[in-house]
Design an enzyme around this catalytic site. Structure first.
Site, PDB file in Angstrom:
ATOM      1  N   THR A  63    -133.563   0.651  63.680  1.00 46.70           N
ATOM      2  CA  THR A  63    -134.089   1.090  62.389  1.00 46.70           C
ATOM      3  C   THR A  63    -134.312  -0.086  61.451  1.00 46.70           C
ATOM      4  O   THR A  63    -135.203  -0.071  60.610  1.00 46.70           O
ATOM      5  CB  THR A  63    -133.103   2.095  61.758  1.00 46.70           C
ATOM      6  OG1 THR A  63    -132.999   3.200  62.648  1.00 46.70           O
ATOM      7  CG2 THR A  63    -133.563   2.580  60.411  1.00 46.70           C
ATOM      8  N   TYR A  76    -139.984   7.496  61.422  1.00 40.97           N
ATOM      9  CA  TYR A  76    -140.334   6.083  61.578  1.00 40.97           C
ATOM     10  C   TYR A  76    -140.235   5.691  63.038  1.00 40.97           C
ATOM     11  O   TYR A  76    -139.654   6.404  63.853  1.00 40.97           O
ATOM     12  CB  TYR A  76    -139.407   5.201  60.727  1.00 40.97           C
ATOM     13  CG  TYR A  76    -137.961   5.269  61.158  1.00 40.97           C
ATOM     14  CD1 TYR A  76    -137.122   6.265  60.678  1.00 40.97           C
ATOM     15  CD2 TYR A  76    -137.440   4.353  62.067  1.00 40.97           C
ATOM     16  CE1 TYR A  76    -135.803   6.353  61.084  1.00 40.97           C
ATOM     17  CE2 TYR A  76    -136.116   4.423  62.474  1.00 40.97           C
ATOM     18  CZ  TYR A  76    -135.309   5.429  61.987  1.00 40.97           C
ATOM     19  OH  TYR A  76    -134.004   5.509  62.399  1.00 40.97           O
ATOM     20  N   THR A 142    -128.209   1.105  65.184  1.00 39.70           N
ATOM     21  CA  THR A 142    -126.804   1.461  64.971  1.00 39.70           C
ATOM     22  C   THR A 142    -126.260   2.417  66.035  1.00 39.70           C
ATOM     23  O   THR A 142    -125.052   2.536  66.189  1.00 39.70           O
ATOM     24  CB  THR A 142    -126.610   2.100  63.583  1.00 39.70           C
ATOM     25  OG1 THR A 142    -127.458   3.238  63.481  1.00 39.70           O
ATOM     26  CG2 THR A 142    -126.912   1.111  62.471  1.00 39.70           C
ATOM     27  N   ASP A 143    -127.157   3.120  66.759  1.00 37.52           N
ATOM     28  CA  ASP A 143    -126.688   4.147  67.703  1.00 37.52           C
ATOM     29  C   ASP A 143    -125.720   3.589  68.754  1.00 37.52           C
ATOM     30  O   ASP A 143    -124.707   4.209  69.062  1.00 37.52           O
ATOM     31  CB  ASP A 143    -127.879   4.810  68.420  1.00 37.52           C
ATOM     32  CG  ASP A 143    -128.654   5.755  67.508  1.00 37.52           C
ATOM     33  OD1 ASP A 143    -128.214   5.982  66.368  1.00 37.52           O
ATOM     34  OD2 ASP A 143    -129.702   6.272  67.949  1.00 37.52           O
ATOM     35  N   LYS A 215    -119.816   4.133  65.009  1.00 37.67           N
ATOM     36  CA  LYS A 215    -120.738   4.826  64.102  1.00 37.67           C
ATOM     37  C   LYS A 215    -120.136   6.180  63.754  1.00 37.67           C
ATOM     38  O   LYS A 215    -119.861   6.985  64.652  1.00 37.67           O
ATOM     39  CB  LYS A 215    -122.111   4.986  64.775  1.00 37.67           C
ATOM     40  CG  LYS A 215    -123.157   5.611  63.866  1.00 37.67           C
ATOM     41  CD  LYS A 215    -124.560   5.545  64.462  1.00 37.67           C
ATOM     42  CE  LYS A 215    -125.576   6.133  63.483  1.00 37.67           C
ATOM     43  NZ  LYS A 215    -126.970   5.969  63.909  1.00 37.67           N
ATOM     44  N   GLU A 331     -98.868  14.660  77.085  1.00 34.67           N
ATOM     45  CA  GLU A 331     -98.997  15.982  77.708  1.00 34.67           C
ATOM     46  C   GLU A 331     -99.464  15.866  79.165  1.00 34.67           C
ATOM     47  O   GLU A 331     -99.432  16.824  79.914  1.00 34.67           O
ATOM     48  CB  GLU A 331     -99.977  16.844  76.918  1.00 34.67           C
ATOM     49  CG  GLU A 331     -99.406  17.334  75.591  1.00 34.67           C
ATOM     50  CD  GLU A 331    -100.365  18.275  74.893  1.00 34.67           C
ATOM     51  OE1 GLU A 331    -100.556  19.411  75.366  1.00 34.67           O
ATOM     52  OE2 GLU A 331    -100.945  17.853  73.863  1.00 34.67           O
TER      53      GLU A 331
END
Ligand code: ASP
Length: 376
Positions: A63, A76, A142-143, A215, A331
């Site tokens: 981006t 975009y 950023t993903d 993120k 557990e």
């Protein structure tokens, strides 16, 4: 109290400084009103800039290099703006560092691949080994930024800073966050205190470690956070402040062969064993469970995971919960089942570490567990 200017040469010097400062602020004012990424400022070539730290900027898309398309309402295209243009258009960058820019990829980071990781890692290692750069800044979507950052932190052998930076708004959006983020990333990259801190992510005034960062929000500019480890420091336009001492990470060799297949399996209510059986049929070398809570899953899924571990598949229990550690033998009896607890690592980072460990021949559950504990 009055201040007397002692000598005419000092007065002359002072007047010159004032004039220079006035010119700089006029210029900066002019640049500040121009739209983001609109200007082409030539790259640094003067003698003064030759003395500045050398920063290599590697662009991969995202981006931060996005530009509006005609679909309207914030749509975009990722990675539309090139490396050179990104660097040239951030006002004042040339005063911080002598920059060179290269395009490594032009993708949305949802398409990040092992090949691009390999390209990035080799280019950075070469730049440092051959003394081409004092620091590297990577522009990235950023993903998957956290995965690339963590991967690089494991395979790079250097004490020089590597900073990943992105943005949540494309360059053409109102209040684009890219230019300020790039500026701050370069500030951090050239800061003396950044040496020995490995790979970092700088966004929205925060400095986060490759291991800690994730993120956390699909749209907000303050998306990159370190829920388990906390931020390394903070940055504003003028100051870099670290709040933690530098920590040593671990090093794993980047293999020549493709990275082994490691699948992430997301746990949910009413879960059967099918996904795990499919992963085994796909010849996965590792399985990371995005478990519930402390890395839990159904009895059926656990039984299938035990079978996988017995066949030599590396089984790591992580969590789908956004915060907290997955501890051993709570557990689930990890010692009996041959599982690894991911500790602070989320599923996507646990996958990266598992891939590199397997590629380096580390598959014994105890050794893998030690590696998960190393470096945090
Ligand atoms: N999908 C984009 C990417 O990761 C999102 C972003 O950059 O923020 O490339």
């Amino acid at each position: 109290m009055s201040i007397t200017i002692q000598s005419s040469s000092f007065r002359q010097f002072f007047t010159q400084k004032l004039l220079a400062a006035a010119m700089v602020s006029l210029l900066t004012g002019f640049i500040a009103v121009a739209p983001a990424y609109a200007q082409e400022k030539p790259m640094s070539t003067t003698n003064q800039q030759a003395a500045l730290p050398r920063v290599l900027l590697l662009a991969t898309g995202g981006t931060i290099a996005g530009s509006a398309d005609n679909r309207g309402s914030g749509a975009y295209n990722s990675g539309a703006i090139g490396a050179q243009q990104l660097v040239s258009s951030v006002a004042g960058l040339g005063d911080l560092a002598s920059l060179s820019a290269e395009q490594i990829a032009s993708i949305g980071s949802q398409d990040m691949s092992d090949d691009i990781w390999r390209k990035l890692a080799s280019r950075i290692q070469k730049a440092f080994d051959q003394g081409e750069a004092d620091a590297v800044v990577i522009t990235h979507g950023t993903d998957t930024m956290e995965e690339t950052a963590f991967f690089l932190s494991l395979v790079l052998k250097t004490d020089k800073p590597v900073v990943l930076v992105g943005s949540m708004r494309p360059a053409t959006a109102l209040g684009a966050d890219g230019p300020a983020n790039i500026y701050e990333a370069v500030q951090v990259a050239v800061d003396k205190e950044s040496k020995g801190r490995g790979v970092m992510v700088v966004m929205n005034d925060q400095i986060d470690s490759a291991r800690g960062v994730t993120k956390t929000h699909s749209t907000s500019v303050q998306t990159m956070q370190s829920p388990n480890l906390g931020s390394e420091g903070y940055v504003d336009l003028g100051h870099v402040r670290f709040v933690k001492p530098a920590a040593q990470g671990q090093f794993l060799k980047l293999p020549e062969a493709p990275l082994p297949r490691v699948e992430i399996i997301y746990s949910h209510s009413n879960m059967d064993a099918l996904q795990i059986e499919h992963a085994m049929a796909d010849k996965a070398k590792g399985i990371v469970l995005a478990g519930m809570g402390d890395g839990n899953t159904s009895k059926a899924a656990l039984a299938a995971l035990e079978k996988a571990a017995a066949q030599g598949i590396v089984v790591v229990r992580s969590t789908r919960v956004s915060k907290g550690y997955v501890n051993r033998n709570v557990e689930v009896d990890d010692s009996k089942s041959g599982f690894i607890a991911s500790m602070d690592l989320n599923p996507q980072k646990a996958r990266v570490l598992t891939q590199l460990l397997i590629a380096n021949g580390v598959t014994d559950p105890q050794k893998v567990q030690e590696a998960f504990l190393n470096g945090h």
